[in-house]
Design a protein around this motif. Structure first.
Motif, mmCIF file in Angstrom:
data_model
loop_
_atom_site.group_PDB
_atom_site.id
_atom_site.type_symbol
_atom_site.label_atom_id
_atom_site.label_comp_id
_atom_site.label_asym_id
_atom_site.label_seq_id
_atom_site.Cartn_x
_atom_site.Cartn_y
_atom_site.Cartn_z
ATOM 1 N N PHE B 251 0.703 -1.197 -0.115
ATOM 2 C CA PHE B 251 -0.143 0.100 -0.147
ATOM 3 C C PHE B 251 0.733 1.164 -0.034
ATOM 4 C CE2 PHE B 251 -2.419 3.333 2.183
ATOM 5 C CZ PHE B 251 -3.325 3.417 1.588
ATOM 6 N N ILE B 252 1.940 1.317 0.942
ATOM 7 C CA ILE B 252 2.651 2.447 0.954
ATOM 8 C C ILE B 252 3.405 2.574 -0.313
ATOM 9 C CG2 ILE B 252 4.830 3.468 2.242
ATOM 10 C CD1 ILE B 252 3.834 2.194 4.602
ATOM 11 N N ASP B 253 3.911 1.437 -0.585
ATOM 12 C CA ASP B 253 4.754 1.389 -2.210
ATOM 13 C C ASP B 253 3.929 2.060 -3.176
ATOM 14 O OD1 ASP B 253 6.669 0.574 -0.814
ATOM 15 O OD2 ASP B 253 6.693 -1.373 -1.565
ATOM 16 N N LYS B 260 8.405 6.391 0.813
ATOM 17 C CA LYS B 260 8.794 5.050 0.694
ATOM 18 C C LYS B 260 10.199 4.760 1.467
ATOM 19 C CE LYS B 260 9.070 2.138 -3.454
ATOM 20 N NZ LYS B 260 9.290 1.986 -4.911
ATOM 21 N N GLU B 261 10.848 5.668 1.374
ATOM 22 C CA GLU B 261 12.105 5.363 2.122
ATOM 23 C C GLU B 261 11.860 5.164 3.832
ATOM 24 O OE1 GLU B 261 12.291 8.798 0.389
ATOM 25 O OE2 GLU B 261 12.349 7.495 -1.044
ATOM 26 N N ILE B 266 7.264 4.164 9.413
ATOM 27 C CA ILE B 266 5.727 4.343 9.394
ATOM 28 C C ILE B 266 4.986 3.089 9.726
ATOM 29 C CG2 ILE B 266 3.662 4.558 8.038
ATOM 30 C CD1 ILE B 266 5.590 6.605 6.061
ATOM 31 N N ILE B 267 5.603 1.728 9.405
ATOM 32 C CA ILE B 267 4.974 0.750 9.788
ATOM 33 C C ILE B 267 5.078 0.320 10.909
ATOM 34 C CG2 ILE B 267 4.960 -1.902 9.404
ATOM 35 C CD1 ILE B 267 5.455 -1.451 6.487
ATOM 36 N N ALA B 268 6.336 0.711 11.641
ATOM 37 C CA ALA B 268 6.567 0.405 13.072
ATOM 38 C C ALA B 268 5.793 1.355 14.042
ATOM 39 C CB ALA B 268 7.974 0.820 13.550
#
Lengths: 548, 853
Positions: B251-253, B260-261, B266-268
């Protein structure tokens, strides 16, 4: 929660504690209950119109003050209010009026009021009796809602008719026959029907007057006999009476009896869980009843005025008084005798914690919970047989029922004969009896009887036929006429309790002359009778013979 | 994976949750057996799930695990039942275990009963499992059914002997029923593919759990601890994380290519928050479902402890007590009864609603009080009804409790002594008191008891220091303290002070004794307190003086209040007891700032002064002090008061007449003598400068002074010649006789001082009290002189009449010895000036004539 529901929950220990817990009381705790309830009763009673009238404006505040202010009473003191059922004059509105015969009273019956809370107490105490009748040791009992009871006592308005009503409020024990049916039946019909039902449904309890239960038991045995001797055409219908297991039991029992060469006894057919007797002269029947039913009857004490006040326990060795039914006072024997010799004498009374083991006492009660009777002489004599009992681990006094008070002759709990009733019978009979005394005795079979010692008028000795049999026949007829209960005695129990002894003319006068005292007409002491009879044997000149 | 995969997953989660929870619980054999059962069911469900997902290591492995779980389940159930009903059955336990293991070993080795299914991929690419069902599978099921049936049979047998236990294990039976239905439903086409067996397994597990809960074998709070919350939150997060991480990454990608970097960061962060919310949600859910009530109870109790530890006021503590109980247990009403001072009963002093009737009281000898005194913990009415002690309850008491629907009693104890009882009525919706309720009440009881004890001690000490022991009013010290503080508070406004002084209280004490005096003081205190209420402070100012501080009162209002009090006290003894006591009257003085005083001292002094004026002017009145009235107190005595007094005196006249008539019939001489003495005494009183009112009292005293002679035998009274010492003693008794007669006439008691003292000598050698000089009331001193004078100038059976001159000589000689010198002087002088005339003495003959008539 009803008793039956509590039974279903199997809280046996709690149930025992609730109903029979009073047996664990020590005398102090027992007296705490007595005193507390007496204080309640004094306050209720002395504020009622009846109380105000009887206390004459006195206002006792404590139990001691009350005992000083209020003289001992008898039914005559309450008759005006109670016979007219003036409920509004009583400490609490009565729910029921219970009736009984008034021996030697102004009117043939006496009535006693029962309030709601008296009935509650009565109910709890009868449940305790029911439980105790089935118990063989402390804390163990076996009562079930499906039990059947053969009930040999009179229906309402007599006090005995209350028991089925109050018991059925708490537990669905089946009365054989049912109360509604029983009310319409005569005594013997009731018994027959009860037994027939018993044969079909089994009998778990048996309750009645000692004498009546004995009579009924004998008739049961004879019923067994007749059914075995019945012709083949009858045998079908008689077999119909039995349930299948009962039929099996019956055949087995007959076989056993034949082997042992004896009559059929109720114990061969029924295994009673509880056996209760009430009334007087139970001692005469207890052994025989035990033999017949294989279980010793448990004696309870209940009366019209006092309600249900005492019960024996699993030891069957003396009765205990319930602490919450009445306030108990006890007149020692010599005080009692003195009071019957001198009407004006107020005998001393002692409380439950003051009685002595071995002494005989006349019971005086004050009915708790809004009852009408205060310091009331019930007319029963008890012997205290112990202040504690190691067998049943009790620490309160226990009593044995002795008899009615000496001025009353009670035969088998059925009739109460007073001087007044004998005098009326003699007067009505027109027999030329000069002088008499009446004594309660027991025959060789230990059955009670009334023994009349009479002296015939000297003038009629030659003019009338006055043999012993004639006297007996005549007097029996008039006793029956005067006293309905006496009639029942013969009709129901088949008893003929009158025994006559004709004394030599002048014996009584000679006795008076020699001893300087006059004999009491009813139940003079054994020594006095012995003296009278020995005087009769002696040679003495009959004054009246010389033309007086 | 089929579409119903979430069901076994949910079931598995539930089991694991229960397992974790119970691992934390206090172990017992029963709980262990439940754990065994949970393990078996986890094995079954988990094994089957893993098999369907074809996880590592192999399909066969998971298949065999699930069969082991399935066959272990009946065994575990059997163990559970045995423990539940408390049976010891090693034989079957061991036997069944052996059978279960044998079956499994055989099946693992040979696949005899049911071999592992084959995974085939169908046309729709869905994996399905084909079982090769053969007849031996029925053996497997038969074994399971047999073990379960055996368990049910045991339960049935047990239920016959135990009615209550039946209710407890009924959920288990329902559970088995559901399990059977769930398995049978597998064969119903409608449920094809739907794992009803697993769903019923969940129900079954919860039924067992509920049965355990009914048995109260564990406390939910202990089970569902914070630890299990963390555990579950972690598991859920992990599941979420592992399943969604790749999706999230994608989703982020795809959508947020700018970040993206930082995608890992963000996920954490996202998962950290997610975990936190899951934990919070979980905790809330658990609190709400399981521990809400207990936490709530604990919080309430804590709050209560804090509140009561802050207060030393009994009422406040009781209020808190009622509050905490009502908040926690939903009882309809709560009443608190506290032991009264006399220690004979417990009076209701507090209840949930101020509208409740408060006259409720429990006697000290009530069996409930005895029970609570002798036992710890609270008492349920339904339990108490089944004790022997209940037999001694009065019907009225039973009714009282029944009317209030009392179901539970909680004791408040001070050490071992019962000081109060908390009565709880029935709960809302007629539910009964639970085990938790009783525990809670026990805690409240101990906290409450300590608080009540401390506050009572404090209040007692506080009261003792502040109040007068006898009357319960403020004592003098606190009166001053209050007066000063009120003075400061009300400086700009008004403040009235009333001082009330009981008239002739000493006499009252002498007449009826100190005990009666104390009772009178208490009654007066009660009247004053009731009249003042919360408008001011009442204090016992001195022995027979009461002071009332009335903030914001002016003189008029204060005076009205004082008058009301005075009238009530005048009536007080009228309705009292069988015999009538002397009427007590009050003299009152009132002063107020700013009207008539400007300092506390002045306020008190002026009020005192006002009383002084009242006392000087015949007592029994209220007077205000004002500048204008200074030294003119009399004008302030109300007209009604004077009228009242007049009425009183005119009433007495008849009594006096009756008494003198009584003397006359017995001894005519005494009658004449009394009349003479009355005349001389009144004249002397006027000559001495006394007012009309005092002269009137002296006249009455003179008429009655010898009334006691009624009790003296005539032969002594009229004996010619000297009396023997014994006879003289009898004669002297007439003074006491007189008092004994007069004291029964409370309205005449004011003559007593004169009568009792008329044989006292000025030098202290008289009788009966041997008092001297000014201690002898002036009225008595007057009587003494005129009595002696009339006796001397009269002819008696034992003596001739003295001449007037001789008599006066004797009086002059005895002045200072027998008589008050000043009065003796006035008397002699008055006779000599003719101010007092000589009354003609009756001659003996005339006297005798009258007697013989």
């Amino acid at each position: 929660m009803k008793f039956e529901e509590k039974l279903k929950n199997r809280q046996y220990e709690m149930l025992w504690q609730e109903y029979c817990g009073f047996l664990d009381l020590d005398i102090e705790s027992y007296m705490t209950i007595q005193n507390r309830l007496m204080m309640e009763q004094i306050s209720l009673w002395s504020h009622s119109e009846l109380g105000k009238q009887m206390l004459n404006g006195k206002r006792p505040e404590t139990i001691d003050e009350f005992r000083k202010a209020m003289p001992l009473s008898t039914y005559g003191d309450y008759a005006d209010v109670l016979l007219q059922k003036k409920g509004e004059m009583l400490p609490d509105q009565p729910v029921l009026w219970i009736q009984t015969t008034w021996e030697g009273g102004k009117q043939p019956i006496k009535v006693a009021p029962y309030t709601k809370s008296m009935l509650d107490t009565y109910r709890n105490n009868t449940i305790a009796c029911l439980m105790l009748s089935t118990s063989n040791e402390k804390g163990k009992f076996d009562v079930r809602a499906t039990d059947k009871i053969l009930y040999g006592l009179a229906p309402l308005p007599y006090a005995t008719g209350l028991l089925p009503l109050v018991l059925n409020e708490e537990i669905g024990i089946e009365f054989l026959p049912s109360v509604r049916e029983a009310e319409k039946m005569t005594f013997s019909e009731r018994n027959k029907k009860g037994f027939k039902l018993g044969l079909r449904k089994n009998i778990d309890y048996f309750f009645g007057l000692g004498s009546v239960t004995y009579f009924v038991s004998l008739s049961l045995a004879s019923m067994g006999k007749t059914s075995s001797q019945a012709s083949s055409s009858d045998s079908k219908s008689s077999a119909m009476k039995y349930s299948l297991p009962m039929l099996g039991k019956f055949i087995l029992a007959k076989y056993r009896c034949k082997k042992e060469n004896r009559d059929l006894k109720p114990k061969d057919l029924f295994k009673l869980k509880g056996f209760m007797v009430a009334g007087t002269d139970n001692d005469c029947y207890k052994d025989d009843l035990e033999d017949l039913w294989g279980i010793r009857p448990m004696e309870i004490f209940a009366g019209t005025e006092p309600t249900c006040i005492g019960t024996e326990t699993w030891t069957r060795d003396g009765m205990y008084f319930f602490p919450d039914a009445c306030f108990y006072e006890f007149i020692p024997e010599d005080e009692m005798n003195r009071s019957y010799e001198d009407d004006s004498y107020q005998p001393k009374t002692y409380l439950m914690n003051e009685v002595l083991s071995g002494e005989k006492y006349e019971l005086v009660i004050s009915v708790f919970k809004g009852g009408a009777f205060m310091r009331y002489r019930v007319g029963d004599v008890y012997r205290c047989i112990g202040l504690k009992n190691d067998d049943d681990k009790t620490r309160i006094p226990r009593f044995k029922y002795i008899d009615r008070i000496p001025t009353i002759i009670d035969i088998a709990g059925f009739t109460r004969i007073s001087e007044h009733s004998i005098k009326t019978a003699i007067d009505l009979s027109g027999l030329n009896i000069e002088e008499w005394i009446a004594v309660k005795e027991y025959n060789d079979h230990n059955r009670p009887l009334i023994h009349l010692f009479v002296e015939i008028k000297i003038s009629s000795l030659v003019s009338c036929g006055l043999g012993k049999e004639i006297l007996k026949e005549h007097l029996t007829v008039y006793f029956k006429y005067v006293d309905h209960d006496y009639k029942d005695l013969q009709r129901i129990l088949g008893m003929d309790p009158l025994e006559i002894t004709i004394l030599k003319s002048g014996t009584f006068e000679e006795y008076n002359k020699q001893t300087g005292k006059k004999l009491r007409r009813i139940n003079p002491s054994k020594y006095e009778i012995k003296e009278l009879l020995s005087i009769e044997k002696n040679n003495f000149s009959i004054d009246r013979a010389r033309g007086r | 994976m089929d579409s119903f995969v979430y069901i076994p997953i949910t079931a598995l989660c539930c089991y694991i949750f229960l397992l974790l929870a119970f691992v934390a619980a206090k172990k017992s054999k029963l709980i262990n057996s439940f754990l065994l059962f949970l393990s078996a069911i986890i094995l079954w469900t988990g094994g089957s799930l893993c098999m369907r997902m074809q996880l590592w290591p192999s399909l066969d492995f998971w298949y065999n695990a699930s069969v082991l779980g399935l066959t272990l389940m009946p065994f575990a159930f059997f163990i559970f039942v045995i423990e539940f009903i408390g049976l010891r059955d090693r034989f079957f336990k061991a036997g069944y275990l052996l059978i279960v293991f044998l079956v499994n070993i055989i099946n693992v080795l040979t696949g005899f009963f049911l071999s592992a299914p084959q995974a085939t991929i169908g046309t729709d690419e869905k994996v399905s499992f084909i079982y090769n069902v053969t007849w031996p599978v029925s053996i497997l099921f038969a074994i399971c059914v047999a073990i379960t049936s055996h368990s049910l049979y045991l339960l049935y047998k047990y239920s016959k002997t135990n009615e209550i236990a039946k209710k407890q294990f009924m959920p288990i039976v329902y559970g088995v029923f559901i399990l059977v239905v769930g398995h049978l439903a597998l064969f119903v086409p409608l449920f094809k593919g739907f794992p009803t067996d697993i769903l019923s397994g969940v129900c079954f597990a919860f039924c067992l759990f509920y049965a355990l809960y009914r048995r109260r074998l564990f406390k939910l709070t202990l089970l569902v601890s914070r630890g299990s919350c963390y555990g579950i939150a972690a598991t859920l997060s992990l599941l979420l994380f592992s399943n969604f991480i790749s999706l999230f990454q994608a989703f982020i990608d795809n959508n947020l290519s700018n970040f993206k970097e930082n995608s890992v960061l963000i996920i954490a962060v996202f998962f950290t928050f997610a975990t936190f919310f899951i934990y919070q949600g979980m905790k809330r859910f658990i609190d709400k479902v399981f521990t809400k009530e207990e936490i709530y109870q604990a919080e309430n109790l804590k709050e209560f402890s804090i509140m009561v530890s802050k207060s030393l006021n009994v009422n406040e503590i009781l209020e808190e007590l009622v509050d905490v109980i009502q908040k926690t247990i939903t009882v309809k009403k709560i009443y608190i009864c506290i032991r009264n001072e006399k220690n004979d009963s417990f009076f209701m002093i507090h209840s949930t609603s101020p509208l409740d009737k408060k006259y409720f009281c429990i006697q000290e000898d009530n069996p409930i009080v005895t029970w609570l005194s002798n036992n710890e913990g609270c008492l349920l009415m339904k339990d108490f009804k089944r004790t022997v002690a209940y037999k001694s309850m009065w019907e009225e008491e039973k009714k009282q409790f029944a009317d209030l629907k009392i179901e539970c009693f909680v004791s408040l104890k001070d050490a071992a002594e019962l000081v109060g009882i908390v009565l709880l009525s029935e709960k809302e919706k007629h539910s009964s008191f639970t085990y938790d309720d009783i525990n809670f009440l026990g805690s409240v009881e101990s906290v409450g008891s300590i608080a009540v004890r401390n506050s009572r001690l404090y209040e007692k000490a506080y009261l003792e220091a502040r109040t007068d022991e006898l009357t319960g009013l403020l004592n003098r010290k606190y009166f001053y303290e209050n007066l000063h503080s009120e003075y400061e508070k009300n400086k700009g406004q008004s403040l009235a002070l009333i001082i009330l002084n009981i008239d002739d209280f000493k006499l009252f004490n002498q007449l009826y004794g100190n005990k009666e005096g104390d009772i009178a003081l208490q009654m007066i205190a009660k009247i004053i307190q009731a009249s003042v209420g919360s408008n001011g402070y009442v204090a016992r100012y001195s022995g027979k003086e009461f002071a009332i501080i009335l903030p914001l009162y002016d003189l008029l209002r204060a005076k009205n209040l004082a008058e009301t009090i005075r009238l009530q006290i005048a009536d007080m003894n009228k309705y009292n007891k069988e015999y009538r006591l002397k009427t007590l009257t009050l003299s009152g003085g009132i002063c107020a700032i700013p009207y008539a005083a400007s300092s506390v001292k002045e306020l008190i002094d002026n009020a005192d002064r006002a009383i002084y004026y009242v006392k000087r002017n015949g007592k029994n009145a209220i007077m205000t002090y004002s500048e204008r009235d200074h030294n003119l107190g009399e004008g302030n005595v109300t007209a009604e008061t004077l009228k009242l007094k007049e009425n009183i005196y005119s009433d007495y006249e008849k009594t006096i007449y009756a008494l003198t008539a009584a003397i006359d019939t017995k001894d005519h001489y005494t009658f004449d003598h009394s009349n003479n003495v009355a005349y001389y005494a009144v004249e002397l009183a006027y000559a001495y400068g006394m007012n009309k009112e005092t002269a009137e009292i002296i006249r009455e005293a003179a008429l009655l002074h010898d009334v006691g002679k009624i009790g003296i035998p005539e032969q002594i009274l009229n004996k010619p010649g000297k009396l023997t010492p014994e006879e003289y003693e009898v004669m002297k008794g007439h003074v006491e006789n007189s008092i004994d007669i007069i004291r029964h006439l409370p309205s005449l008691d004011y003559v007593i001082p004169a009568v009792i003292g008329h044989h006292e000598r000025y030098d202290g050698l008289g009788y009966p009290r041997r008092i001297a000089k000014q201690d002898i009331p002036v009225s008595a001193r007057i009587l003494c002189i005129v009595d002696a004078f009339d006796a001397m100038v009269s002819e008696r059976s034992y003596k001739e009449a003295y001449s007037v001159g001789h008599a006066l000589k004797i009086i002059e000689d005895e002045a200072g010895l027998q008589f008050d010198p000043e009065l003796a002087h006035v008397f002699v002088k008055s006779i000599k000036n003719g101010l007092i005339k000589i009354k003609q003495a009756t001659s003996m003959e005339a006297n005798k004539k009258i007697v013989s008539l």
